[in-house]
Scaffold this active site. Structure first.
Site, PDB file in Angstrom:
ATOM      1  CD  GLU A  33      43.832 -47.535-114.006  1.00 51.60           C
ATOM      2  OE1 GLU A  33      44.221 -48.357-114.863  1.00 51.60           O
ATOM      3  OE2 GLU A  33      42.646 -47.256-113.818  1.00 51.60           O
ATOM      4  CB  SER A  67      40.562 -45.322-140.819  1.00 48.60           C
ATOM      5  OG  SER A  67      39.804 -44.652-139.850  1.00 48.60           O
ATOM      6  CB  ALA A 123      38.736 -41.149-124.012  1.00 51.22           C
ATOM      7  CG  LEU A 125      37.475 -44.819-122.315  1.00 55.72           C
ATOM      8  CD1 LEU A 125      36.122 -44.367-122.850  1.00 55.72           C
ATOM      9  CD2 LEU A 125      37.323 -45.341-120.888  1.00 55.72           C
ATOM     10  CB  SER A 126      41.855 -49.687-124.261  1.00 55.32           C
ATOM     11  OG  SER A 126      42.531 -49.710-123.070  1.00 55.32           O
ATOM     12  CB  SER A 128      45.968 -47.859-129.064  1.00 52.46           C
ATOM     13  OG  SER A 128      46.222 -47.961-127.699  1.00 52.46           O
ATOM     14  CD  GLU A 160      49.927 -49.176-127.251  1.00 55.00           C
ATOM     15  OE1 GLU A 160      48.970 -49.638-127.905  1.00 55.00           O
ATOM     16  OE2 GLU A 160      50.083 -47.959-127.038  1.00 55.00           O
ATOM     17  CG  ASP A 172      44.966 -51.011-121.726  1.00 53.31           C
ATOM     18  OD1 ASP A 172      44.555 -51.172-120.564  1.00 53.31           O
ATOM     19  OD2 ASP A 172      45.605 -50.016-122.098  1.00 53.31           O
ATOM     20  CE1 TYR A 222      51.048 -46.922-118.686  1.00 50.88           C
ATOM     21  CE2 TYR A 222      53.017 -47.858-119.682  1.00 50.88           C
ATOM     22  CZ  TYR A 222      51.814 -48.016-119.016  1.00 50.88           C
ATOM     23  OH  TYR A 222      51.391 -49.284-118.678  1.00 50.88           O
TER      24      TYR A 222
HETATM   25  C1  GLA Z   1      47.477 -47.887-119.832  1.00 50.57           C
HETATM   26  C2  GLA Z   1      48.303 -49.124-120.174  1.00 50.57           C
HETATM   27  C3  GLA Z   1      47.917 -50.297-119.298  1.00 50.57           C
HETATM   28  C4  GLA Z   1      47.934 -49.917-117.824  1.00 50.57           C
HETATM   29  C5  GLA Z   1      47.178 -48.617-117.587  1.00 50.57           C
HETATM   30  C6  GLA Z   1      47.311 -48.128-116.166  1.00 50.57           C
HETATM   31  O1  GLA Z   1      46.142 -48.100-120.146  1.00 50.57           O
HETATM   32  O2  GLA Z   1      48.119 -49.475-121.537  1.00 50.57           O
HETATM   33  O3  GLA Z   1      48.782 -51.383-119.551  1.00 50.57           O
HETATM   34  O4  GLA Z   1      49.254 -49.826-117.346  1.00 50.57           O
HETATM   35  O5  GLA Z   1      47.614 -47.584-118.452  1.00 50.57           O
HETATM   36  O6  GLA Z   1      46.721 -49.019-115.278  1.00 50.57           O
END
Ligand code: GLA
Length: 386
Positions: A33, A67, A123, A125-126, A128, A160, A172, A222
């Site tokens: 991570e 959507s 959440a 879990l990506s 986006s 992104e 992601d 971030y």
């Molecule tokens: C988000 C970012 C990823 C990664 C994670 C942390 O999900 O989109 O690129 O940096 O955080 O591991």
């Protein structure tokens, strides 16, 4: 919502005629991570839920976006597919169109697009990345552009950066694009070399626990971590010139650590460099069937993200603490960017019901938030459905 429900909704909205459907999944990261933008290893897998996109090429000079999750709709002229529309969700797909325009693609015809997502938003879990990746796949095929999948992944990451303002790494979008059912992706984020590693967990499941505290992965926190890592690179470069933290081994770091005067870059580097080592070891342990050690490395990952990287927060820490109290939990950690969102735990089959009941009750009692639990299925990466 089944694929045939989605088809029906598309016809209701845009009428009969030919159209196609695509899917791209969310992801859960097992370990590794905040290493991706530092050139390190990650170990995510694609989930069975994600983003669906149905598309028809039209003769109009506009693209219509709708959507099934959110009421906002937009109709955008083909030449404006590189301009943001307020702070709306359509900026994700528009951000991807913009990457094609940047490559010199000219959209002579418009399209009708309907989107549906079943990844819980915010959440970690990506959701986006799933939306970006599904858009990239759909545009590439609908307009017969012929770009390679890896290129689409990189363009989704750029979308992104440029349209959501999050300077994310590539994990992601890569997981969403390259995932394979029942496998995790051991990815070197520097070279983009990767291995698909079978995840055969005999009698153990991957359980995702949603803190239901929206992960505040606003660009602010971030991007701050990203720049703190740059500061760490500068600090270390006084002793050994490097471009990314992944160039420093754990042993090298141990000998440098005391020379780094500033605490924040030192802690951030300690997390990143130790996490890269943990990830490499974890993959080896999984390959050798040592699940218990894999679980301990997951625990170590969370503790490092809590103490050195400082991206966990009360809800994620509480969820992990409660999870680790349950007999039959092999390992538990936050997953994704942090600051809220989800944890990932390896839980023995016979302990899953107790896990959901007990962790659910105790987490709610301590935080006042109702959590949600999903037993994860590892699915395939982006694909055309019909
Ligand atoms: C988000 C970012 C990823 C990664 C994670 C942390 O999900 O989109 O690129 O940096 O955080 O591991």
């Amino acid at each position: 919502m089944t694929v045939s429900d989605l088809k029906q909704k598309f016809i209701e909205k845009y009428g009969e005629g030919e159209f196609h459907g695509y899917f791209s999944p969310g992801r859960v990261n097992l370990i590794g991570e905040h290493t991706d933008y530092n050139g390190g290893f990650v170990f995510p897998c694609a989930l069975s839920f994600g983003a669906y996109l149905l598309i028809r090429r039209t003769d109009r000079q506009t693209v219509r976006f709708a959507s099934l999750n959110l009421p906002f709709e937009a109709e955008v002229a083909v030449e404006d597919l590189n301009k943001k529309v307020g702070k709306e969700w359509v900026n994700y797909p528009i951000g991807v169109f913009a990457q094609f325009l940047k490559k010199g693609v000219k959209f002579e015809q418009g399209a009708d697009i309907l989107i549906f997502g079943d990844v819980p938003n915010g959440a970690g879990l990506s959701s986006s990345a799933a939306l970006e990746m599904v858009t990239a796949m759909a545009i590439n095929e609908t307009y017969e552009i012929g770009l390679e999948r890896l290129e689409l992944i990189k363009m989704s990451q750029k979308a992104e950066h440029e349209f959501a303002g999050v300077m994310c790494g590539i994990m992601d979008q890569f997981a969403s694009g390259m995932g394979k059912a029942n496998h995790a992706i051991f990815l070197n984020c520097d070279t983009l070399d990767y291995d698909l590693v079978p995840v055969e967990l005999d009698g153990i499941k991957i359980v995702i626990s949603n803190t239901n505290s929206p992960h505040k992965l606003d660009s602010g926190m971030y991007n701050q971590r990203v720049s703190e890592c740059h500061a760490a690179v500068d600090a270390i470069s006084q002793y050994k010139p490097i471009k990314v933290l992944a160039e420093v081994s754990w042993d090298e770091f141990k000998s440098l650590e005391d020379k780094m005067e500033e605490e924040v870059p030192r802690k951030r580097a300690r997390h990143v460099i130790s996490e890269i080592a943990r990830t490499e070891q974890a993959v080896q342990e999984l390959r050798n069937g040592n699940i218990d050690t894999f679980g301990q490395l997951m625990n170590g990952s969370h503790d490092s993200l809590r103490d050195d990287y400082e991206v966990t927060g009360e809800e994620l820490d509480t969820m992990v603490e409660e999870a680790r109290k349950i007999d039959g939990v092999v390992g538990s950690r936050m997953t994704g960017g942090g600051f809220g969102g989800c944890t990932v735990s390896l839980v023995k089959d016979e302990a899953i019901d107790t896990f959901i009941a007990e962790v659910g009750k105790n987490y709610e009692a301590r935080t006042g938030l109702k959590p949600a639990f999903y037993v994860a299925e590892i699915g395939d990466g982006a694909k055309r459905l019909f």
